[in-house]
Design a protein around this motif. Structure first.
Motif, PDB file in Angstrom:
ATOM      1  N   TRP A  31       3.777   0.270   2.666  1.00  0.00           N
ATOM      2  CA  TRP A  31       3.441  -0.642   3.749  1.00  0.00           C
ATOM      3  C   TRP A  31       2.773  -1.868   3.153  1.00  0.00           C
ATOM      4  N   THR A  64       0.641   4.284   1.949  1.00  0.00           N
ATOM      5  CA  THR A  64      -0.184   4.737   3.071  1.00  0.00           C
ATOM      6  C   THR A  64      -0.124   6.235   3.285  1.00  0.00           C
ATOM      7  N   GLU A  65       0.929   6.865   2.772  1.00  0.00           N
ATOM      8  CA  GLU A  65       1.064   8.316   2.915  1.00  0.00           C
ATOM      9  C   GLU A  65       1.804   8.886   1.720  1.00  0.00           C
ATOM     10  N   HIS A 122       0.855  -1.189   0.000  1.00  0.00           N
ATOM     11  CA  HIS A 122       0.000   0.000   0.000  1.00  0.00           C
ATOM     12  C   HIS A 122       0.891   1.240   0.000  1.00  0.00           C
TER      13      HIS A 122
END
Length: 155
Positions: free
Chosen positions: A60, A33-34, A31
């Protein structure tokens, strides 16, 4: 790699693959994630004030093995992040969990996005007295009872 470069690369690939410096690929179910803006304002050891700003991606993985981030979706995330990142074409730094959070640079080899090692360095080597690698003299070698000199035949 800069934001404009990853955006272009995402238009040329059918799937997103990230590869660690070891050659190992991140699992396909990773992923993002940010996507963030990281600013660092600091003084180096020579007393020079410095500022550094990068776009930061946090990668992640979880147990959702059916998750796949499509290039178009990642491009959409990057476009949404412009309200945080602004319009500057920033360098990219990638965080990925290993034994601790690892920080990496990023390149693209035409197929994979490659996480590149980042290194610490003294930014004020001249102020710290760290000689240029080309100026380091070899120490005089000492032998018990005799000095070894260049051309002396003892080495």
């Amino acid at each position: 790699m800069k934001i404009s470069e990853i955006k272009h690369a995402l238009t040329t690939v059918a799937a997103i693959n990230f590869r660690l410096p070891t050659g190992e690929h991140l699992p396909a179910h990773f992923h993002v994630t940010e996507v963030g803006l990281v600013s660092k304002h600091f003084i180096d050891c020579g007393g020079v004030e410095r500022k550094e700003t990068v776009a930061n991606f946090q990668l992640w993985e979880a147990g959702d093995y059916d998750h796949r981030l499509a290039p178009q979706k990642f491009l959409h995330i990057l476009n949404l992040s412009e309200k945080i990142l602004g319009s500057e074409d920033l360098d990219i730094e990638v965080e990925y969990q290993q034994a601790t959070i690892g920080k990496f640079g990023l390149t693209f080899d035409g197929t994979d996005f490659v996480l590149t090692p980042k290194q610490t360095a003294c930014l004020a080597q001249d102020a710290c007295g760290i000689p240029d690698a080309q100026q380091i003299a070899l120490p005089q070698l000492q032998m018990a009872g005799a000095a070894c000199t260049p051309g002396g035949g003892c080495c």
